[in-house]
Every structure is written in structure tokens, then in C-alpha cells.
Design an enzyme around this catalytic site. Structure first.
Site, PDB file in Angstrom:
ATOM      1  N   ARG A 132       3.892  -4.622 -11.069  1.00 28.67           N
ATOM      2  CA  ARG A 132       2.713  -4.538 -11.925  1.00 28.67           C
ATOM      3  C   ARG A 132       3.110  -4.468 -13.384  1.00 28.67           C
ATOM      4  NH1 ARG A 132       0.491  -0.107 -12.204  1.00 28.67           N
ATOM      5  NH2 ARG A 132       1.575   0.931 -10.494  1.00 28.67           N
ATOM      6  N   TYR A 175       2.221 -11.513  -9.080  1.00 31.35           N
ATOM      7  CA  TYR A 175       2.750 -10.453  -8.220  1.00 31.35           C
ATOM      8  C   TYR A 175       1.745  -9.347  -7.936  1.00 31.35           C
ATOM      9  CZ  TYR A 175       6.532  -8.080  -5.840  1.00 31.35           C
ATOM     10  OH  TYR A 175       7.336  -7.532  -4.869  1.00 31.35           O
ATOM     11  N   GLY A 176       1.686  -8.931  -6.702  1.00 29.56           N
ATOM     12  CA  GLY A 176       1.007  -7.705  -6.259  1.00 29.56           C
ATOM     13  C   GLY A 176      -0.262  -7.364  -7.002  1.00 29.56           C
ATOM     14  N   LYS A 190      -5.794  -3.014  -6.910  1.00 30.92           N
ATOM     15  CA  LYS A 190      -5.817  -2.044  -8.018  1.00 30.92           C
ATOM     16  C   LYS A 190      -6.909  -2.393  -9.027  1.00 30.92           C
ATOM     17  CE  LYS A 190      -2.000  -0.297  -6.343  1.00 30.92           C
ATOM     18  NZ  LYS A 190      -1.728   1.028  -5.860  1.00 30.92           N
ATOM     19  N   HIS A 234      -6.627   6.804  -5.889  1.00 26.33           N
ATOM     20  CA  HIS A 234      -5.356   6.223  -5.437  1.00 26.33           C
ATOM     21  C   HIS A 234      -4.776   7.127  -4.340  1.00 26.33           C
ATOM     22  CE1 HIS A 234      -1.150   4.640  -6.869  1.00 26.33           C
ATOM     23  NE2 HIS A 234      -1.622   3.909  -5.894  1.00 26.33           N
ATOM     24  N   SER A 270       2.729   5.308  -7.687  1.00 29.88           N
ATOM     25  CA  SER A 270       3.326   4.147  -7.030  1.00 29.88           C
ATOM     26  C   SER A 270       4.755   4.451  -6.585  1.00 29.88           C
ATOM     27  CB  SER A 270       3.340   2.967  -7.994  1.00 29.88           C
ATOM     28  OG  SER A 270       2.018   2.678  -8.366  1.00 29.88           O
ATOM     29  N   CYS A 315       5.816   6.592  -4.405  1.00 30.61           N
ATOM     30  CA  CYS A 315       6.117   8.014  -4.237  1.00 30.61           C
ATOM     31  C   CYS A 315       5.698   8.550  -2.875  1.00 30.61           C
ATOM     32  CB  CYS A 315       5.468   8.818  -5.350  1.00 30.61           C
ATOM     33  SG  CYS A 315       6.236   8.524  -6.946  1.00 30.61           S
ATOM     34  N   GLY A 316       5.446   7.685  -1.903  1.00 29.74           N
ATOM     35  CA  GLY A 316       5.324   8.183  -0.537  1.00 29.74           C
ATOM     36  C   GLY A 316       3.970   8.093   0.150  1.00 29.74           C
ATOM     37  N   ASN A 358       4.169   6.014   3.516  1.00 30.82           N
ATOM     38  CA  ASN A 358       4.948   6.750   4.516  1.00 30.82           C
ATOM     39  C   ASN A 358       4.188   7.935   5.085  1.00 30.82           C
ATOM     40  OD1 ASN A 358       7.974   5.904   5.004  1.00 30.82           O
ATOM     41  ND2 ASN A 358       7.359   5.251   2.959  1.00 30.82           N
ATOM     42  N   ASP A 368      -3.482   3.618   0.574  1.00 29.10           N
ATOM     43  CA  ASP A 368      -3.353   3.428  -0.873  1.00 29.10           C
ATOM     44  C   ASP A 368      -4.602   3.794  -1.658  1.00 29.10           C
ATOM     45  OD1 ASP A 368      -1.499   2.550  -2.927  1.00 29.10           O
ATOM     46  OD2 ASP A 368      -2.797   0.824  -3.246  1.00 29.10           O
ATOM     47  N   ASN A 396      11.379  -3.172  -5.653  1.00 24.99           N
ATOM     48  CA  ASN A 396       9.919  -3.223  -5.447  1.00 24.99           C
ATOM     49  C   ASN A 396       9.552  -4.376  -4.506  1.00 24.99           C
ATOM     50  OD1 ASN A 396       7.228  -2.267  -5.917  1.00 24.99           O
ATOM     51  ND2 ASN A 396       6.881  -3.985  -7.313  1.00 24.99           N
ATOM     52  N   SER A 397      10.469  -4.732  -3.586  1.00 24.69           N
ATOM     53  CA  SER A 397      10.116  -5.760  -2.595  1.00 24.69           C
ATOM     54  C   SER A 397       9.065  -5.170  -1.656  1.00 24.69           C
ATOM     55  CB  SER A 397      11.358  -6.220  -1.837  1.00 24.69           C
ATOM     56  OG  SER A 397      12.060  -5.115  -1.309  1.00 24.69           O
ATOM     57  N   ARG A 398       8.210  -6.030  -1.135  1.00 27.03           N
ATOM     58  CA  ARG A 398       7.021  -5.540  -0.428  1.00 27.03           C
ATOM     59  C   ARG A 398       6.751  -6.331   0.843  1.00 27.03           C
ATOM     60  NH1 ARG A 398       3.820  -1.235  -2.966  1.00 27.03           N
ATOM     61  NH2 ARG A 398       4.947  -0.862  -4.883  1.00 27.03           N
TER      62      ARG A 398
HETATM   63  P1  GTP Z   1       3.017   2.216  -3.525  1.00 23.96           P
HETATM   64  O1  GTP Z   1       2.716   1.333  -2.382  1.00 23.96           O
HETATM   65  O2  GTP Z   1       3.793   1.595  -4.609  1.00 23.96           O
HETATM   66  O3  GTP Z   1       1.787   2.854  -4.093  1.00 23.96           O
HETATM   67  O4  GTP Z   1       4.021   3.356  -2.982  1.00 23.96           O
HETATM   68  P2  GTP Z   1       3.745   4.519  -1.916  1.00 23.96           P
HETATM   69  O5  GTP Z   1       3.194   5.694  -2.631  1.00 23.96           O
HETATM   70  O6  GTP Z   1       2.986   3.986  -0.773  1.00 23.96           O
HETATM   71  O7  GTP Z   1       5.218   4.907  -1.480  1.00 23.96           O
HETATM   72  P3  GTP Z   1       5.993   4.608  -0.109  1.00 23.96           P
HETATM   73  O8  GTP Z   1       5.465   5.427   1.022  1.00 23.96           O
HETATM   74  O9  GTP Z   1       6.066   3.155   0.101  1.00 23.96           O
HETATM   75  O10 GTP Z   1       7.425   5.164  -0.476  1.00 23.96           O
HETATM   76  C1  GTP Z   1       8.132   4.703  -1.602  1.00 23.96           C
HETATM   77  C2  GTP Z   1       9.597   4.985  -1.456  1.00 23.96           C
HETATM   78  O11 GTP Z   1       9.802   6.385  -1.310  1.00 23.96           O
HETATM   79  C3  GTP Z   1      10.191   4.331  -0.214  1.00 23.96           C
HETATM   80  O12 GTP Z   1      11.473   3.877  -0.530  1.00 23.96           O
HETATM   81  C4  GTP Z   1      10.253   5.459   0.784  1.00 23.96           C
HETATM   82  O13 GTP Z   1      11.289   5.273   1.708  1.00 23.96           O
HETATM   83  C5  GTP Z   1      10.472   6.678  -0.106  1.00 23.96           C
HETATM   84  N1  GTP Z   1       9.871   7.906   0.488  1.00 23.96           N
HETATM   85  C6  GTP Z   1       8.634   8.038   1.032  1.00 23.96           C
HETATM   86  N2  GTP Z   1       8.439   9.291   1.512  1.00 23.96           N
HETATM   87  C7  GTP Z   1       9.577   9.980   1.258  1.00 23.96           C
HETATM   88  C8  GTP Z   1       9.996  11.319   1.502  1.00 23.96           C
HETATM   89  O14 GTP Z   1       9.287  12.142   2.063  1.00 23.96           O
HETATM   90  N3  GTP Z   1      11.243  11.659   1.088  1.00 23.96           N
HETATM   91  C9  GTP Z   1      12.068  10.776   0.457  1.00 23.96           C
HETATM   92  N4  GTP Z   1      13.260  11.181   0.074  1.00 23.96           N
HETATM   93  N5  GTP Z   1      11.709   9.484   0.201  1.00 23.96           N
HETATM   94  C10 GTP Z   1      10.485   9.101   0.597  1.00 23.96           C
HETATM   95  C1  SPV Z   2       1.492   0.158  -6.754  1.00 23.86           C
HETATM   96  O1  SPV Z   2       2.234  -0.190  -7.677  1.00 23.86           O
HETATM   97  O2  SPV Z   2       0.880   1.240  -6.765  1.00 23.86           O
HETATM   98  C2  SPV Z   2       1.324  -0.714  -5.582  1.00 23.86           C
HETATM   99  C3  SPV Z   2       1.849  -2.045  -5.710  1.00 23.86           C
HETATM  100  O3  SPV Z   2       0.746  -0.355  -4.576  1.00 23.86           O
HETATM  101  S1  SPV Z   2       0.768  -3.075  -6.546  1.00 23.86           S
HETATM  102  O4  SPV Z   2      -0.266  -3.511  -5.613  1.00 23.86           O
HETATM  103  O5  SPV Z   2       1.565  -4.185  -7.018  1.00 23.86           O
HETATM  104  O6  SPV Z   2       0.141  -2.369  -7.629  1.00 23.86           O
HETATM  105 MN    MN Z   3       2.120   2.066  -0.519  1.00 27.19          MN
END
Ligand code: GTP
Ligand code: SPV
Ligand code: MN
Length: 744
Positions: free
Chosen positions: A84, A259-260, A268, A290, A327, A329-330, A333, A355, A462-464
Site C-alpha cells: 500500500r 497492488y493490494g 481498504k 480494521h 497491517s 501484526c497478526g 493468524n 481484516d 509483503n507477499s500475499r
Molecule cells: P494484514 O493482512 O497486513 O492486515 O496483516 P495481519 O494483521 O492479518 O497479520 P498476519 O496475521 O498476516 O501476520 C503478519 C505476520 O506476523 C506474519 O508473518 C505472521 O506469521 C506474524 N505473526 C502473526 N501472529 C503472530 C504471533 O502471535 N507471534 C509472532 N511472533 N508472529 C506472529
Molecule cells: C494491509 O496492509 O492492511 C493489508 C494489505 O491487509 S492491503 O490490502 O494491501 O492493504
Molecule cells: Mn491479514
């Protein structure tokens, strides 16, 4: 010249009255962009497959090995267009309205950001930001002829299931077939949306172009985009276009990136920035946030059946937990969390969204959330069968587009963390063949360094992946019914390697809103050109997505809290999975283990539901090492809020297992905690960084000047006082009172 007939798979003629206002928008866009032809994407699966196959033919997609990855594709972006573009994102509001009163170049650099999103581009000649209508003209100029030599795709879409009262419609025009393929997965598409628009449902016109017209005979590239960052614009309008007022107040114009979040405009741009603006403006107030949405089912074991000797369970109780993390930050997951074995007997979770949450009140005064999206656009690195098996299963269901990951010569994908060692035959995200085993070395220390370097270059950080929600093995059966999930708990969390504890429950709504409003996080690769690791404010994890004045946004949160019924107002927690030791190792195991916080929070929500006052238990302090039965206790009250005890998290600090999960119990609280005369006593502050932290939080809040309501100023003063009572000292040249806001 307007082409005679838009092509599509269903009977539709250009002059058909059934197009309604959609026709006005498409004609307008065609007259500006001047495409060679127009195609309407009808939202059928066959059309998605056709689009992907066309992308394979043109060289933009690589078909992955169908035995491993059925109906899956790899796409590689231009290396300058990988995330982004936050600094090229603009919220063009009514003239005079801005996100912050200060122009972006006067925002103190130590706050870690210069742009919320900006109101308009800075014009050095005029020495000011462009006005809304100047921005619109600037964008229209960019779009002029931008699709010459190309096809314009028209994507009717809905955010939220079409039948839901939450649903909001849009039409995206784009010259990127990659974007079409992504929009199919991420939003609800289909001709039914055109019918709804024809019946009079409002829609948001969404303009997108990669800004790469083709001259006659010019060969296309795999990833068209503008190469100069300053040639990109992601602009949002909340005022009618004077030339086409019938198209409504809102529109999005995104130019120059494919991109994204820059290009998949339902996500977003619409579901957060535009929707948050609508949410505040609409007569019946709501919120666009978010946030991931996790549904939790608790079936407590109530004993052993004497006859069958089998466990007996009480009635199931349900909880909804949302989580707002910046973004990368987890969120994804946590949304697909696997419950650790020791709890999986009584606890189940299902995923509603990863999200975005749209939140409305139901008739009982509960805040109810839906997921307006239909796909996951998830971060690939770090995703594996060890960290997130549910995500891996979702991907293995097929129908996935991978962007900027590594690929093997067998047509398998690879990224950092997928397996321990990188596979042989790897091709990196830029398409370069990597030398097998180039990372190996006889010197094991050297090998570690070389391996890290090698792994890092395989996939972009930031590969997706773009994959359908419906394929997630733990997707909630009601995720897509349009029914809102009543929220019990809201988690807010950033990436803080220092200072911030693992988890705290704030005492009440306003205290929680202040904590969320002053959330800070270390930068990640999800944002183009952001220095990874630098600390930046990210209120409610929404800083890049707030669609109106930030002070008003905070006040809207306070007002929403007042509107909620006392019994059902969600508890607000602040969490941090990312504390590190001096060597840079995580002190909390994270991933599945985050369930411990979810469980602790649900048990407290249960107490609240049952009308019990949540008391801190004497034998259960954050640093106590004894295990106790009080898994429900809320722990000790620290200046930030209630901190969990190890046993509240199901941890026994004497066991090796627990030491593996929690390497340093001091991250549980900001204070030492002791047990005295059967009462929980909070001792001295563990870190002397708090004065500085509070000083910086105040500097951030001061940016909002008179837009900041008195409730949050009062909360802030009380926070300062609680820290002062806990022994926080001011540095020599300052006083504690310097941190206070003046309250009339
Ligand atoms: P966006 O899609 O960009 O909004 O990100 P997101 O908030 O969905 O984050 P996502 O769950 O994809 O995690 C982002 C990165 O943080 C990844 O590389 C995960 O492996 C890592 N991660 C997620 N949860 C944890 C955790 O509890 N501990 C650690 N150490 N890393 C984590
Ligand atoms: C973020 O950056 O919070 C994402 C990826 O989820 S994007 O859709 O590119 O904004
Ligand atoms: Mn995500």
C-alpha cells in the site's frame, strides 16, 4: 467514442434501462479513460477461471502445479509496486475538513508518521494542499486516456452479502485483469448487483487504472503500473462530483498502482475509508473497523457421568472477540487460531473475518459485527502448518492467487517460514532462479547468516495470497448470512518489542478507547517505503484508514460506547504478542498460544454477563509462580488496567511447558505484583520508559487540538496520575503535571 456494446456473459445491452445509474458511471468512465473495449465481469466462477487463464496466456500469471495447488496461480508484481502507498493516499473531504488540523508537513516526525491519509497533494507553488475539487481535476487529468489500447473491466460488487441489511454496493472500473481476479475472491460480485442498482440502490463509483495505456503495436508488460511513486494516487471523495451529482456523494479514484489495498478497491478504500465516513454520517450510527472477528464456543465440563464414566458438559456459551492490529501484526493468524490441545475439549473457535468488521447495534443495544469481505488477502511469510494450519488448509483448497512468493521448478510455492529449509529448484519473487544450497556452509554460524539472507530474498516480505473465506476449515457456518455477531471483547494490539505488556483489560469503555486511540506499532513491510521497525502511532489500527477528522473519529467511539447497553458493552483489551529480549527473540510464543488471552477475556465476559463483579484474586497475581484455580480472575489492577496472572492464562510457571510459552513472566504486567494479606498489591514500575511513552502519546493527542473531546483528555490525565502513583518519575527538566491536559 463510446464502444457500442459492453461485453459480458449475460444478456445486457448498452441501452438497456436495466443498467440504471450504472450506465451513467460507465459512460462517464469510458469517455474519460478511452478504453478500446469494455467488458462487464459477471461474477461467475467460469469467468474467474477464464480471467486467470487469460492472465496465464498474457504471461502475467503462472499456473501452479495442479496436483499440489489446484486452480492456483502465481503473479509477480513490478518490484516498485509491492505494498500500500500510504503517503500517496488522500481523503478529499468537504473543503475545510481534514483528518488533522495541521498540514502533513507540520506533524512532528517523532510521532512516526506524516500522513493519516492526506487531504490533498501538496502544491509547492500554491504552498498548500490541493482542495477537493482540485484533487478531482488532478485525478481526472490522470485518467484522461489512461486505458487507450486496453480493455476496461466493469466489476459490480457488494461489500457484505447482497441480501444483508449491512450490504453496500460498488462498481469498480479497472484496466487490470489481475484486479478483476482478486475482486472476484475478495468481494461479492455478480449481475444481481447491477439489478439492485437499477432498482435504485446506491453504489460507490470506484475508478482504478494502472496508468499504463498502450500505443498501437506496443507490447504489454506483465505488471503495468506507474514507476514513480509520486505518479500514484489513491484518492477518496466524500462530496458529489459537480459534473455527475446523480452518482452520489462518494467515489474512489485510484491511479498508478496494481497492488493490494491500492487496487482492490472494495477492501481498504471502500470498506474502511469510505465506510467509516458513512458510518459517522448515517442517521443510525455504526462503525467500520480494521478488525478480525472470531467466534468462540465454550462448553464447560461439569463433571463425570457416574454410569458412563464420560465427561459431562454444560450448555454451550458463545462469545465474539474482535481484534484490531495494524497491517502485518497478526489479524489473519488470530482469526484462524487453533485452540491449544489442553483447552480444545471445552473450547472451539470459528472464523468470521480476518481484516474488516462493520459494526451496528441490534435491538438489545449490542454491538454486532459482520465481515464485509468474502476472501482473505493474507500475508504469506510466516504462514505454515506449524503457525497457522487453518490458513494452509484454506490455501490447499485451491482457487488461490499468490502474489510475490517464491516458486519451485515443480510449480510449488515457497516463502520464509513455510518449511525449515528452503527447497531446491527455487525461483525468487522477481523470477530469478536461486542457486540450490547456496546458503549452506561448513561454518554453522556463517550458514545461519547466509540462510537468513537466502530465505529473505525468496518471497517479498509483503507477499500475499488471495483465497476464498469459504474454504477455511474453521469458517463460521453463519459468516456469510449477513447476521451480525454480538461483540463481547475487543482486542487492540501493536508490534511493540519493548515496554507494552502482553495483555491488559481496561477498566471501562472510555479507558479502553483512550488506550486504543494511542496504540503504537513498529512498522512492517505492508506499507510501501516504511522503515521496518520504526515506531508509529496507529489509533485503533486505523490510522491509514480513518475516513474523516481523527478527533471526530475518537468522539464517535465515545458516543458509540454511550449508546451500547451497559450489560453488553464490549470489554476493551490491549495486547502485544511481540515483546522481545535483548537478543531480539520473542518472549511470547504467540499464534495458538494467543488463545490463552482470548479465553481469559471470554471468561471475564462470562462473569460480566452473569452480573458478577470481576474481582482480582488474592492468590493470583501476575508475577506469582504458584498455580491456582482462579482461572477467571481478572488479576491485578495496574496503571494500564487489569493484568492477567499466569494461572488466569492456564500457565504454571514451574512447568517447562509454560516456560516455553512465556519466556519471561515480567511481560505480564507493567508493575511488580505481590500478594499481601490476601490482597493483590501492585508494586513498583518495571520500566522507566513510561514518562517518555506518555509524553509521546500526549504529543499525538495534541495534534488533534480542539477536535479532541474532553472525555479522552480526562482519561489521559487519570492515566498519568495512576502512573505517578505507581512511582513514575519525571526527568530532571520536566514535571509530571507537564503531561496533564488543561481541562476547563
Ligand atoms: P494484514 O493482512 O497486513 O492486515 O496483516 P495481519 O494483521 O492479518 O497479520 P498476519 O496475521 O498476516 O501476520 C503478519 C505476520 O506476523 C506474519 O508473518 C505472521 O506469521 C506474524 N505473526 C502473526 N501472529 C503472530 C504471533 O502471535 N507471534 C509472532 N511472533 N508472529 C506472529
Ligand atoms: C494491509 O496492509 O492492511 C493489508 C494489505 O491487509 S492491503 O490490502 O494491501 O492493504
Ligand atoms: Mn491479514
Amino acid at each position: 467514442m463510446i464502444p457500442a456494446l459492453p461485453k459480458c456473459m449475460l444478456p445486457l445491452t448498452w441501452d438497456s434501462p436495466s443498467l440504471g445509474l450504472a450506465k451513467e458511471f460507465i459512460e462517464y468512465a469510458v469517455s474519460v479513460c478511452k478504453p478500446d473495449e469494455v467488458m462487464v465481469f459477471d461474477g461467475r466462477r467460469e469467468s474467474w477461471i477464464q480471467s486467470c487463464e487469460d492472465l496465464v496466456k498474457s504471461g502475467s500469471f503462472l499456473k501452479l502445479n495442479p496436483y499440489i495447488w489446484p486452480n492456483c496461480y502465481l503473479s509477480r508484481s513490478n518490484p516498485v509496486d509491492v505494498a500500500r502507498s500510504e503517503d500517496r493516499t488522500f481523503m478529499c473531504l468537504k473543503d475545510g475538513e481534514t483528518l488533522y488540523r495541521k498540514p502533513h508537513n507540520q506533524i512532528p516526525p517523532q510521532l512516526g508518521f506524516k500522513w493519516g491519509c492526506r487531504a490533498g497533494e501538496y502544491d509547492p507553488e500554491k504552498k498548500r494542499e490541493l482542495s477537493t475539487e482540485e484533487m478531482r481535476q488532478c485525478l481526472l487529468k490522470r485518467f484522461e486516456g489512461c486505458m487507450v489500447g486496453r480493455t476496461m473491466y466493469v466489476i459490480p460488487f457488494s461489500m457484505g452479502p447482497v441480501s444483508s441489511e449491512f450490504a453496500k454496493l460498488g462498481i469498480q472500473i479497472t484496466d487490470s485483469l489481475y484486479v478483476v481476479a482478486n475482486m472476484y475472491t475478495m468481494t461479492h460480485t455478480g449481475m444481481g448487483i447491477i439489478s439492485k442498482i437499477a432498482e435504485g440502490s446506491p453504489f460507490v463509483p470506484c475508478w482504478h487504472s494502472t496508468g499504463f495505456p498502450l500505443e498501437a503495436g506496443e507490447k504489454d508488460v506483465c505488471w503495468p503500473c506507474r514507476l514513480l511513486p509520486s505518479d500514484r494516487y489513491i484518492a477518496h471523495f466524500t462530496q458529489p462530483d459537480p459534473a455527475h451529482p446523480r452518482l452520489g456523494e462518494y467515489s474512489i479514484m485510484s491511479y498508478g498502482s496494481g497492488y493490494g489495498g491500492n487496487a482492490i478497491l472494495g477492501k481498504k478504500c471502500y470498506a474502511l475509508r469510505i465506510a467509516s465516513n458513512m458510518a459517522r454520517r448515517d442517521k443510525v450510527k455504526w462503525m467500520a473497523e480494521h478488525m478480525l472477528i472470531l467466534h468462540v464456543t465454550y462448553t464447560p465440563c461439569i463433571g463425570i457421568d457416574e454410569v458412563t464414566k464420560k465427561k459431562k458438559y454444560g450448555p454451550a456459551e458463545y462469545f465474539t472477540v474482535t481484534g484490531a492490529f495494524p497491517s502485518a501484526c497478526g489479524k489473519t493468524n488470530l482469526a484462524m487460531l487453533q485452540v491449544p490441545k489442553e483447552f480444545s475439549d471445552e473450547w472451539k473457535v470459528s472464523c468470521v473475518g480476518d481484516d474488516i468488521a462493520w459494526i451496528r447495534f441490534d435491538s438489545k443495544g449490542r454491538m454486532c459485527a459482520i465481515n464485509p469481505e468474502s476472501g482473505f488477502f493474507g500475508v504469506a511469510p510466516g504462514t505454515s502448518d506449524y503457525t497457522n494450519r487453518n490458513a494452509m488448509e484454506t490455501l490447499r483448497g485451491g482457487n488461490t492467487i499468490f502474489t510475490n512468493v517464491g516458486v519451485t521448478v515443480e510449480g510449488d510455492v515457497w516463502w520464509d517460514g513455510l518449511t525449515e529449509d528452503p527447497p531446491k529448484g527455487l525461483v525468487d519473487w522477481r523470477g530469478h532462479r536461486m542457486q540450490d544450497d547456496a546458503w549452506r556452509d561448513e561454518d554453522k554460524e556463517k550458514e545461519k547468516m547466509k540462510k537468513k539472507q537466502f530465505i529473505k530474498s525468496a518471497a517479498h516480505p509483503n507477499s500475499r495470497y488471495t483465497t476464498p473465506c469459504a474454504q477455511c476449515p474453521i469458517i463460521d457456518p453463519e459468516w456469510n448470512t449477513g447476521k451480525g455477531f454480538p461483540i463481547d471483547v475487543m482486542l487492540f494490539g501493536g508490534r511493540r518489542s519493548q515496554l507494552m505488556p502482553l495483555a491488559v483489560r481496561t477498566r471501562d469503555w472510555n479507558q479502553g478507547v483512550l488506550a486504543a486511540a494511542t496504540l503504537r506499532s513498529e512498522g512492517t513491510a505492508a506499507v510501501q517505503d516504511r522503515v521496518v521497525g520504526t515506531l508509529s502511532f496507529d489509533p485503533m489500527a486505523m490510522r491509514p484508514f480513518i475516513g474523516y477528522n481523527v478527533g471526530d473519529y475518537f468522539n464517535h467511539w465515545i458516543e458509540m460506547g454511550k449508546m451500547a447497553s451497559d450489560q453488553y458493552r464490549p470489554d476493551i483489551y490491549v495486547v502485544n504478542w511481540f515483546r522481545k529480549d535483548a537478543e531480539g527473540r520473542f518472549l511470547w510464543e504467540g499464534f495458538s498460544e494467543n488463545f490463552r488471552i482470548v479465553r481469559w477475556a471470554c471468561l471475564q465476559a462470562k462473569e460480566r454477563r452473569e452480573g458478577k463483579e470481576c474481582a482480582s484474586s488474592s492468590s493470583c497475581t501476575p508475577s506469582s509462580s504458584s498455580s491456582c484455580a482462579a482461572s477467571k480472575c481478572c488479576g491485578a489492577e495496574t496503571p494500564l488496567g487489569y493484568a492477567p496472572s499466569p494461572c488466569a492464562l492456564g500457565l504454571d510457571l514451574k512447568s517447562e511447558e509454560s516456560k516455553h510459552v512465556l519466556k519471561d513472566p515480567s511481560i505480564l504486567s507493567v508493575c511488580e505484583c505481590k500478594c499481601e494479606d490476601g490482597k493483590c498489591v501492585v508494586g513498583k514500575l518495571l520500566d522507566d520508559g513510561w514518562f517518555n511513552e506518555l509524553k509521546e502519546r500526549k504529543a499525538f493527542l495534541e495534534l488533534l487540538e480542539e477536535d479532541l473531546g474532553k472525555e479522552l483528555k480526562k482519561e489521559f490525565n487519570e492515566l498519568v496520575d495512576r502512573f505517578a502513583s505507581a512511582g513514575m518519575k519525571a526527568p530532571a527538566e520536566m514535571k509530571i503535571e507537564d503531561l496533564h491536559f488543561q481541562l476547563e
